[in-house]
Design a protein around this motif. Structure first.
Motif, PDB file in Angstrom:
ATOM      1  N   ALA A 189       0.820  -1.347   0.378  1.00 15.13           N
ATOM      2  CA  ALA A 189       0.101  -0.207  -0.078  1.00 15.13           C
ATOM      3  C   ALA A 189       0.803   0.621   0.145  1.00 15.13           C
ATOM      4  O   ALA A 189       0.867   2.341  -0.547  1.00 15.13           O
ATOM      5  CB  ALA A 189      -1.417   0.060   1.336  1.00 15.13           C
ATOM      6  N   ASN A 190       2.335   1.769   0.891  1.00  7.92           N
ATOM      7  CA  ASN A 190       2.895   2.111   0.810  1.00  7.92           C
ATOM      8  C   ASN A 190       4.498   1.584   0.895  1.00  7.92           C
ATOM      9  O   ASN A 190       4.417   1.801   1.460  1.00  7.92           O
ATOM     10  CB  ASN A 190       2.757   2.957   1.770  1.00  7.92           C
ATOM     11  CG  ASN A 190       3.584   4.751   1.786  1.00  7.92           C
ATOM     12  OD1 ASN A 190       3.695   5.062   0.782  1.00  7.92           O
ATOM     13  ND2 ASN A 190       3.578   4.751   3.296  1.00  7.92           N
ATOM     14  N   PRO A 191       4.970   1.599  -0.036  1.00  4.63           N
ATOM     15  CA  PRO A 191       6.085   0.631  -0.988  1.00  4.63           C
ATOM     16  C   PRO A 191       7.688   2.729  -0.189  1.00  4.63           C
ATOM     17  O   PRO A 191       8.854   1.793  -0.189  1.00  4.63           O
ATOM     18  CB  PRO A 191       6.859   0.716  -2.018  1.00  4.63           C
ATOM     19  CG  PRO A 191       5.120   1.384  -3.123  1.00  4.63           C
ATOM     20  CD  PRO A 191       4.643   1.871  -1.951  1.00  4.63           C
ATOM     21  N   GLY A 192       7.094   3.282   0.015  1.00  7.70           N
ATOM     22  CA  GLY A 192       7.522   4.280   0.779  1.00  7.70           C
ATOM     23  C   GLY A 192       7.520   4.514   2.884  1.00  7.70           C
ATOM     24  O   GLY A 192       7.894   5.561   3.015  1.00  7.70           O
ATOM     25  N   SER A 193       7.271   3.522   3.060  1.00  8.40           N
ATOM     26  CA  SER A 193       6.579   3.483   4.646  1.00  8.40           C
ATOM     27  C   SER A 193       7.939   3.745   5.187  1.00  8.40           C
ATOM     28  O   SER A 193       8.811   2.694   4.311  1.00  8.40           O
ATOM     29  CB  SER A 193       5.616   2.404   4.488  1.00  8.40           C
ATOM     30  OG  SER A 193       5.892   1.252   4.561  1.00  8.40           O
ATOM     31  N   TRP A 194       8.147   3.923   6.355  1.00 10.27           N
ATOM     32  CA  TRP A 194       8.648   3.162   7.084  1.00 10.27           C
ATOM     33  C   TRP A 194       9.467   1.970   7.148  1.00 10.27           C
ATOM     34  O   TRP A 194      10.671   1.417   6.808  1.00 10.27           O
ATOM     35  CB  TRP A 194       8.909   3.795   8.675  1.00 10.27           C
ATOM     36  CG  TRP A 194       9.578   4.070   9.531  1.00 10.27           C
ATOM     37  CD1 TRP A 194      11.021   4.580  10.052  1.00 10.27           C
ATOM     38  CD2 TRP A 194      10.378   2.186  10.618  1.00 10.27           C
ATOM     39  NE1 TRP A 194      11.444   3.933  11.036  1.00 10.27           N
ATOM     40  CE2 TRP A 194      10.845   2.808  11.625  1.00 10.27           C
ATOM     41  CE3 TRP A 194       9.081   1.499  10.690  1.00 10.27           C
ATOM     42  CZ2 TRP A 194      11.471   1.569  12.393  1.00 10.27           C
ATOM     43  CZ3 TRP A 194       9.999   0.620  11.402  1.00 10.27           C
ATOM     44  CH2 TRP A 194      10.644   0.859  12.451  1.00 10.27           C
ATOM     45  N   PHE A 195       8.772   1.184   7.387  1.00 14.68           N
ATOM     46  CA  PHE A 195       8.585  -0.688   7.169  1.00 14.68           C
ATOM     47  C   PHE A 195       9.388  -1.213   5.893  1.00 14.68           C
ATOM     48  O   PHE A 195      10.694  -1.540   5.939  1.00 14.68           O
ATOM     49  CB  PHE A 195       7.166  -1.041   7.759  1.00 14.68           C
ATOM     50  CG  PHE A 195       7.056  -1.552   8.844  1.00 14.68           C
ATOM     51  CD1 PHE A 195       7.468  -2.185   9.779  1.00 14.68           C
ATOM     52  CD2 PHE A 195       6.004  -0.151   9.629  1.00 14.68           C
ATOM     53  CE1 PHE A 195       6.781  -1.883  11.409  1.00 14.68           C
ATOM     54  CE2 PHE A 195       5.380  -0.251  10.640  1.00 14.68           C
ATOM     55  CZ  PHE A 195       6.627  -1.522  11.941  1.00 14.68           C
ATOM     56  N   ALA A 196       8.702  -0.418   4.929  1.00 17.55           N
ATOM     57  CA  ALA A 196       9.623  -0.464   3.557  1.00 17.55           C
ATOM     58  C   ALA A 196      10.968  -0.337   3.243  1.00 17.55           C
ATOM     59  O   ALA A 196      11.289  -0.642   2.918  1.00 17.55           O
ATOM     60  CB  ALA A 196       8.807  -0.067   2.653  1.00 17.55           C
ATOM     61  N   LYS A 197      10.983   0.914   3.785  1.00 16.60           N
ATOM     62  CA  LYS A 197      12.597   1.439   3.768  1.00 16.60           C
ATOM     63  C   LYS A 197      13.519   0.855   4.842  1.00 16.60           C
ATOM     64  O   LYS A 197      15.110   0.503   4.837  1.00 16.60           O
ATOM     65  CB  LYS A 197      12.468   3.206   3.964  1.00 16.60           C
ATOM     66  CG  LYS A 197      12.257   4.066   3.113  1.00 16.60           C
ATOM     67  CD  LYS A 197      12.119   5.054   3.235  1.00 16.60           C
ATOM     68  CE  LYS A 197      10.941   5.612   4.674  1.00 16.60           C
ATOM     69  NZ  LYS A 197      11.151   6.803   4.574  1.00 16.60           N
ATOM     70  N   LYS A 198      13.138   0.985   6.027  1.00 14.30           N
ATOM     71  CA  LYS A 198      13.893   0.026   6.790  1.00 14.30           C
ATOM     72  C   LYS A 198      13.722  -1.185   6.517  1.00 14.30           C
ATOM     73  O   LYS A 198      15.384  -1.992   6.874  1.00 14.30           O
ATOM     74  CB  LYS A 198      13.207  -0.501   8.314  1.00 14.30           C
ATOM     75  CG  LYS A 198      13.281   0.908   9.140  1.00 14.30           C
ATOM     76  CD  LYS A 198      14.239   1.789   9.008  1.00 14.30           C
ATOM     77  CE  LYS A 198      15.117   1.175  10.667  1.00 14.30           C
ATOM     78  NZ  LYS A 198      16.425   1.638  10.335  1.00 14.30           N
ATOM     79  N   ARG A 199      13.221  -1.812   6.303  1.00 15.64           N
ATOM     80  CA  ARG A 199      13.541  -3.306   5.712  1.00 15.64           C
ATOM     81  C   ARG A 199      14.155  -3.816   4.646  1.00 15.64           C
ATOM     82  O   ARG A 199      14.971  -5.216   4.205  1.00 15.64           O
ATOM     83  CB  ARG A 199      12.281  -4.364   5.547  1.00 15.64           C
ATOM     84  CG  ARG A 199      11.399  -4.016   7.439  1.00 15.64           C
ATOM     85  CD  ARG A 199      10.752  -5.098   7.630  1.00 15.64           C
ATOM     86  NE  ARG A 199      10.031  -6.167   6.950  1.00 15.64           N
ATOM     87  CZ  ARG A 199       8.699  -6.074   7.210  1.00 15.64           C
ATOM     88  NH1 ARG A 199       8.388  -5.268   8.232  1.00 15.64           N
ATOM     89  NH2 ARG A 199       7.652  -6.816   6.175  1.00 15.64           N
ATOM     90  N   SER A 200      14.142  -2.699   3.752  1.00 15.37           N
ATOM     91  CA  SER A 200      14.164  -2.979   2.170  1.00 15.37           C
ATOM     92  C   SER A 200      16.042  -2.578   1.685  1.00 15.37           C
ATOM     93  O   SER A 200      16.566  -2.856   1.646  1.00 15.37           O
ATOM     94  CB  SER A 200      14.069  -2.122   0.888  1.00 15.37           C
ATOM     95  OG  SER A 200      13.875  -1.238   1.170  1.00 15.37           O
ATOM     96  N   THR A 201      16.161  -1.445   3.726  1.00 15.54           N
ATOM     97  CA  THR A 201      17.545  -1.513   3.350  1.00 15.54           C
ATOM     98  C   THR A 201      18.623  -2.090   4.696  1.00 15.54           C
ATOM     99  O   THR A 201      20.201  -2.146   4.108  1.00 15.54           O
ATOM    100  CB  THR A 201      17.503   0.013   4.508  1.00 15.54           C
ATOM    101  OG1 THR A 201      17.168   0.070   5.004  1.00 15.54           O
ATOM    102  CG2 THR A 201      17.227   1.212   2.824  1.00 15.54           C
TER     103      THR A 201
END
Length: 574
Positions: free
Chosen positions: A393-405
């Motif tokens: 729903a939000n690939p720019g979210s905190w979760f998306a940023k933290k776990r992808s990095t």
């Protein structure tokens, strides 16, 4: 073979052992099907010198009087259904490429990399214009998805029709040469993706090239029995026929010599050497050995990479010991556990034992394993890129940023040759669609996610600066599946580094202990939670820590750790 340019004319030579006649027609003889017959050499080859024929003129062979065929060795094509074009060039200047263990690869697809709905697909020239961006990112090798002529413009490239001709819609051989030059001028090497497990299957004049075939199959260039079957059609080349082996060998060497590329990545070698992933083709193994020996002889610095994905150490063993002789192979044992660990929705489901095994897995020399979290396959075929897989729903979210990095930090601190896929560094969302028109990159994200791009630059620089991170040496000494924390030791000579990875949404404020490999202060040299990478990061942890007495994790000393959720901290011990 093909069209050989000489002063005052062009020589034409083609293999057609079952043909009754071969002529060449083109701009030089008003496209006559009969005016310029080739002589039968008596060995399956036909040839003739044509005075006055020149570079830039179009031509085709005429087989058995009526079958107009593209030149199998065509160096330039109008299109996959058009004429061959007489072409000759000098090679672009080469560069000294890094040792294999120092390589960091950026995989990209030419057509989608710089394209847009307004401008259409991108070309070699557009990618060349991004050479400074690629250099600034810090990677030192670019790997292109296949650029050999394919039908239309809407393709990943894994359906090649004319394997010596760079795709016309990308800019043809002139465009490829300019791209190689642009990258080389920035000190970046280039790897081409080659497809020898099948050809076509459409727009392919090799099919029944001289009229002969068996079992309703493809004729002289292909197996004409059960070995023809591949996941993409019945078009597996006949690796046992000398002329076909020469054809594939010449192709590999052509890219290294004529375009001075720095490496080759072989698509799905398991489908070269096996039918249906089970039945071995012995001739395929000796073909790969021969071509790899030829690559070493012609350009010893070039890297030959297998996408085999079977975790078989014999792929990278030397040909002298019976191996296939590849310099490296893609590592399926790394990508799936790590990708699963960062994309799984619930912390309780993350498996640190699997991640530890992925870090430690070794088949042959670990520095000969290409490791990655994303590739065209891993974010294609219906699978999303990590930011979208983590938060659709939000690939720019905190979760998306933290776990992808988190995945990126594990990648660049692990042993092997790290590779990232286009846009991974700026959190390109979605998935890599089979339609190129749905894959255009959102370059506005470079600015929007400038901090994330900086993290990738910092991780790449970190790896360049620390030999321990580029070595084979690793011990995963701390695996806490309950709290979702792992730690591993990297070293090279007297240099020691500890990498701590927190795979849970939990902050540890000096209340977490791990073993410590040497009695030395840990100086933090990287913290993925720095808020310079993203304003919503916590800027927590990343502080120096000192050893304390008391054994742990099989080590004589231990240390207290502070680390943020879904974060990685890297320590230099001295």
């Amino acid at each position: 073979m093909g069209a050989i340019v000489y002063t005052g004319g062009v020589g034409f030579r083609v293999w057609a052992p079952y043909a009754t006649s071969v002529t060449v027609g083109g701009d030089f003889n008003s496209w006559s099907a009969s005016a310029t017959p080739l002589a039968n050499e008596g060995n399956g080859y036909w040839s003739r010198d044509v005075a006055g024929a020149a570079v830039g003129q179009k031509y085709k062979f005429v087989v058995n009087g009526t079958d107009w065929k593209k030149d199998p060795y065509s160096k330039k094509q109008e299109s996959s259904v058009g004429a061959s074009i007489i072409y000759s060039q000098t090679a672009p200047a080469g560069i000294a490429i890094p040792y294999f263990e120092d390589m960091m690869i950026y995989q990209l697809h030419v057509g989608s990399y710089c394209g847009s709905s307004a401008t259409g697909i991108s070309k070699f020239a557009d990618v060349a214009n991004k050479a400074q961006y690629i250099k600034d990112l810090g990677v030192n090798m670019v790997e292109l998805l296949p650029i050999m002529e394919f039908p239309g413009e809407n393709s990943w490239g894994y359906n090649p029709t004319d394997i010596f001709a760079p795709e016309a819609d990308y800019g043809g051989p002139e465009g490829l040469k300019a791209l190689v030059t642009a990258l080389h001028n920035k000190g970046v090497g280039i790897i081409l993706d080659i497809v020898y497990n099948h050809l076509g299957p459409s727009d392919m004049d090799l099919w029944r090239f001289d009229g002969w075939y068996q079992n309703n199959l493809g004729g002289i260039y292909f197996f004409n029995d059960w070995r023809a079957e591949t996941p993409w059609g019945h078009t597996r080349p006949d690796y046992g026929r000398g002329e076909v082996r020469q054809f594939l060998r010449d192709n590999a060497i052509y890219w290294l010599q004529t375009f001075n590329v720095d490496g080759l990545r072989w698509d799905s070698t398991v489908n070269i050497r096996k039918v249906n992933y089970t039945d071995e083709i012995p001739e395929a193994w000796t073909l790969m050995q021969w071509i790899n020996n030829e690559i070493n002889a012609v350009k010893g610095s070039a890297i030959s990479i297998a996408e085999d994905l079977a975790k078989d150490p014999w792929i990278t063993y030397t040909t002298g010991s019976g191996g296939a002789g590849f310099d490296a192979q893609w590592d399926a044992g790394f990508v799936h556990p790590v990708k699963t660990a960062i994309e799984t929705g619930w912390d309780s489901d993350r498996n640190m034992v699997d991640v530890a095994a992925a870090l430690a897995i070794k088949y042959g020399d670990r520095c000969r394993q290409v490791i990655y979290v994303s590739s065209h396959d891993e974010v294609g075929n219906g699978k999303s890129r990590p930011p979208s897989a983590i938060d659709s729903a939000n690939p720019g979210s905190w979760f998306a940023k933290k776990r992808s990095t988190l995945g990126a930090a594990v990648l660049f601190t692990a042993p092997g040759i790290p590779m990232i896929f286009q846009g991974e560094e700026f959190l390109q969302p979605g998935w890599f669609d089979n339609s190129v028109y749905n894959n255009f990159m959102n370059w506005n994200l470079v600015t929007q996610n400038a901090g994330i791009v900086q993290m990738y630059k910092d991780l790449i620089t970190l790896r360049k600066n620390y030999g321990a991170l580029r070595s084979n040496n690793i011990t995963v000494f701390h695996v806490d599946n309950a709290n979702k924390v792992i730690a591993f030791h990297r070293w090279n000579g007297s240099q020691n580094m500890v990498i701590i990875c927190n795979f849970a949404n939990k902050t540890w404020n000096w209340d977490y202990q791990i073993g410590w490999p040497v009695w030395a202060t840990g100086h933090a040299v990287f913290n993925s939670d720095w808020n310079g990478y993203s304003s919503d990061f916590g800027n927590f942890g990343g502080w120096d820590t000192a050893p304390i007495s008391g054994g742990m994790d099989g080590m004589a000393q231990k240390a207290n750790i502070a680390i943020a959720p879904y974060s990685v901290v890297v320590y230099d011990l001295y």
